[in-house]
Design an enzyme around this catalytic site. Structure first.
Site, PDB file in Angstrom:
ATOM      1  N   ASP A 279      -7.488  -2.103   3.794  1.00  0.00           N
ATOM      2  CA  ASP A 279      -6.288  -3.010   3.488  1.00  0.00           C
ATOM      3  C   ASP A 279      -6.524  -4.406   3.819  1.00  0.00           C
ATOM      4  O   ASP A 279      -5.959  -5.490   3.368  1.00  0.00           O
ATOM      5  CB  ASP A 279      -5.085  -2.696   3.767  1.00  0.00           C
ATOM      6  CG  ASP A 279      -4.512  -1.552   3.289  1.00  0.00           C
ATOM      7  OD1 ASP A 279      -4.875  -1.070   2.080  1.00  0.00           O
ATOM      8  OD2 ASP A 279      -3.966  -0.827   3.960  1.00  0.00           O
TER       9      ASP A 279
ATOM     10  N   ASP B 290       0.873  -1.098   0.048  1.00  0.00           N
ATOM     11  CA  ASP B 290       0.091  -0.171   0.045  1.00  0.00           C
ATOM     12  C   ASP B 290       1.104   1.304  -0.086  1.00  0.00           C
ATOM     13  O   ASP B 290       2.161   1.136   0.484  1.00  0.00           O
ATOM     14  CB  ASP B 290      -0.806  -0.048   1.290  1.00  0.00           C
ATOM     15  CG  ASP B 290      -1.776   1.114   1.472  1.00  0.00           C
ATOM     16  OD1 ASP B 290      -2.379   1.570   0.417  1.00  0.00           O
ATOM     17  OD2 ASP B 290      -1.761   1.603   2.736  1.00  0.00           O
TER      18      ASP B 290
ATOM     19  N   ASP C 276      -2.033  -0.940   6.024  1.00  0.00           N
ATOM     20  CA  ASP C 276      -2.229  -0.470   7.507  1.00  0.00           C
ATOM     21  C   ASP C 276      -3.643   0.038   7.669  1.00  0.00           C
ATOM     22  O   ASP C 276      -4.161   0.102   8.887  1.00  0.00           O
ATOM     23  CB  ASP C 276      -1.270   0.441   7.997  1.00  0.00           C
ATOM     24  CG  ASP C 276      -1.848   1.962   7.066  1.00  0.00           C
ATOM     25  OD1 ASP C 276      -1.526   3.003   7.620  1.00  0.00           O
ATOM     26  OD2 ASP C 276      -2.046   1.955   5.923  1.00  0.00           O
TER      27      ASP C 276
END
Length: 662
Positions: A560, A365, A556
């Site tokens: 996600d 990410d 995080d």
């Protein structure tokens, strides 16, 4: 809010202090497939733990001295009884274990092998050898106990940071209570030098905190009023107050401790294989030893000497005990989990410690993982009065916990905010709501396109992150937001490539132009922007179609969570990341440092190397001495080395992991 425009067995121990056991117990598990726990040891520092071995050792030395140095004739009369008494302190616990396993219909264990070998030695009057085998076996167990407890202490040091009391404000004064009894919403006071007992929001202006227990980071962190403080942090500055936001059991520290304590329940394939192997291997060597006594009589006839072949058979039994494998392999993995936790990395099982060594693709990410996720308003462009524009925007964003929303609210400061109603999240685009009777849209360009709102096309060319706003169906302006790349992100990508990761991919809901820029700066192999949460899942599934790839996803945020769940290894970034991400992940990086992923790979590889070394060492030495023993060349003394000596060497090798610097 989803601002995706920016944010994305038998055990080998009569005193088994197993990694899975969290407290002193005396239990027997006899159901099929379960481990056999037998804990006599208690506190490894207690003198009584070592007393049986010490008594046996002293008596053995005296007996050998009378046999070989002083050669006192009177000793010959009491010799058998002397060695029997010397044998009992170390032999009784093992014989008790044999009895327990026999009751459970488990006849072939290392306990029964050791007992048959030592009692057999007594039968052929090899008293010192019989006592020595059991003594060294017990010493091996003590070494194992010390090594396991050391590994457990590395992990359980976390328990020391959990506060035992909380000073809660009740009935007009502060009362000292157990943290478990404090309710959400209550205010607690923490003095300088005290640990935070519960997660909460800082009511006081600001303070400095040592976060090392949670993150492994020694540098103090300043937290301001309204920001989150976590249980386990150490207050460094002054007396502060916090409002409790989570119950004791749900605190970040409690979750971390639970993860660590449950880590050893998920076994690596090597560990599971060795357990199954020991169950098959032990009866095989028992019958081979039996054959070593009986078969030669058919071949040698009258030249057959029962005592000679029985002795060789007993030597064979002692050598073949699988202790070195059964002890050292779980200890190696446990040491790896301990070493990782000391480096701020939590593995939820030794299976992931194994799997991370095969990692060749890392998907990451962007916001909060490779960038700080700390956004600042850089520019406001609007066809309205700026104060009025910010008021409308802040009213909507105040309902969100997204980092961008927080940046906008922070920029607005203490200005009077209009109340917002009918807030609706539009996944991957932004928010819709009503403020002062006007319909407000706040989000990315896709949001305006969805509602067919006209805007200046040049906005699409802005590379930085922006939040566009529309009032009552008309474009009203935008806010430009900036995020920073983390200091160690570039080094992290370099280390991942050096660790054998062939491809690093970045996925982001941010604009492709921004994602491209970040990927170029960091040296990332491939990138994809403008992704909705479901697009990330689809992209990861596409990557996973190549069966040669072992894929980790690093993220995080709450959005996600689906991607973490479907990856081979899900890695959650930061102890302060979303609860859902931490719960779903297989590995938790307690700091916000992406470079820790490469550290996790190094720890996994070091652990695997130690485990393989122990397996090779145990098999090589045992195979050699088994052949020598069957041929009558190796004696009981060599057998002791092949069994206990190799076990000790394997334990010492496993303990090395905790000494390594990563």
């Amino acid at each position: 809010m989803s601002h995706t425009h920016d944010k994305e067995d038998s055990c080998c121990s009569s005193k088994k202090h197993s990694a899975e056991k969290q407290e002193h117990n005396h239990s027997h598990s006899h159901e099929e497939g379960e481990e056999h726990d037998h804990d006599h040891g208690g506190d490894p520092s207690a003198f009584k733990t070592y007393l049986p071995a010490l008594v046996t050792f002293v008596m053995l030395l005296i007996g050998i001295a009378f046999d070989n140095i002083f050669k006192i004739e009177a000793f010959a009369l009491v010799r058998p009884y002397w060695y029997i008494i010397a044998y009992l302190p170390v032999g009784i616990p093992v014989l008790q274990e044999v009895w327990e396993t026999f009751k459970a219909k488990d006849f072939f264990t290392e306990f029964s092998l050791m007992s048959i070998a030592t009692i057999g030695a007594f039968c052929i009057q090899q008293y010192p050898e019989g006592v020595t085998v059991m003594l060294f076996y017990t010493i091996g167990e003590l070494f194992q106990m010390v090594a396991v407890n050391r590994a457990k202490r590395n992990i359980k040091a976390l328990l020391d940071v959990r506060a035992d009391i909380a000073n809660v404000f009740r009935n007009g004064k502060y009362e000292t209570v157990k943290p478990e009894t404090v309710e959400i919403g209550e205010a607690i006071q923490i003095k300088a030098g005290e640990k935070i007992p519960l997660d909460g929001e800082l009511i006081s202006d600001k303070s400095s905190f040592n976060t090392a227990a949670l993150t492994g980071e020694s540098k103090p962190k300043t937290i301001n009023k309204g920001e989150t403080v976590l249980a386990g942090m150490l207050n460094l500055d002054k007396v502060i107050e916090i409002k409790v936001t989570k119950a004791f059991a749900d605190s970040a520290l409690s979750r971390i401790l639970e993860m660590v304590q449950n880590a050893t329940t998920r076994k690596a394939k090597t560990e599971l294989f060795i357990r199954k192997f020991a169950k098959i291997y032990t009866p095989i060597v028992f019958f081979l030893a039996l054959g070593l006594v009986t078969i030669p009589i058919l071949i040698l006839g009258s030249d057959y000497n029962f005592q000679t072949w029985l002795y060789r058979s007993l030597v064979f039994l002692v050598i073949s005990c699988p202790c070195a494998l059964v002890i050292s392999i779980p200890l190696g993995y446990f040491g790896g989990i301990g070493a990782a936790s000391a480096n701020g990395i939590l593995f939820k099982g030794s299976n992931f410690l194994d799997l991370i060594t095969k990692l060749n693709t890392v998907v990451m990410d962007k916001t909060g993982t490779l960038t700080k996720g700390v956004f600042k308003v850089q520019q406001v462009e609007s066809n309205l009065d700026e104060k009025e524009f910010i008021n409308f925007l802040t009213a909507i964003e105040a309902k969100s916990t997204h980092p961008i929303a927080k940046a906008i609210v922070e920029y607005a400061g203490d200005k009077e905010i209009h109340p917002a109603e009918n807030i609706e999240e539009i996944s991957g685009m932004g928010l819709k709501g009503t403020v002062n009777g006007k319909e407000v849209l706040a989000g990315n360009v896709k949001l305006l396109e969805k509602f067919k709102i006209e805007f200046d096309a040049k906005i699409k060319d802005i590379e930085e992150s922006i939040v566009v706003v529309a009032l009552d169906g008309k474009y009203a302006g935008y806010v430009l937001i900036a995020d920073e790349i983390k200091e160690d992100s570039a080094e992290a990508i370099k280390q991942l490539h050096a660790s054998g990761v062939k491809q690093v991919v970045m996925l982001s809901g941010d604009k492709t132009s921004i994602v491209k820029k970040v990927a170029g700066v960091l040296g990332i192999d491939s990138y994809y922007g403008d992704l909705l949460p479901e697009d990330k899942v689809a992209k990861l599934e596409e990557i996973k179609k190549d069966k040669t790839k072992v894929v980790a996803f690093v993220g995080d945020g709450i959005n996600d969570t689906p991607v973490l769940a479907i990856s081979d290894i899900g890695i959650a970034m930061g102890a302060m990341g979303s609860d859902a991400a931490i719960e779903t992940a297989d590995v938790v990086i307690q700091t916000d440092q992406p470079s820790k992923i490469a550290t996790a790979i190094k720890i996994g590889k070091a652990t695997k190397n130690v485990v393989i070394q122990n397996i090779v060492l145990a098999f090589a030495v045992k195979a050699l001495v088994l052949i020598l023993g069957a041929g009558g060349i190796a004696t009981m003394w060599e057998a002791v080395f092949a069994d206990v000596g190799v076990a000790l060497l394997a334990i010492l090798n496993a303990v090395r992991i905790q000494k390594m610097k990563f």
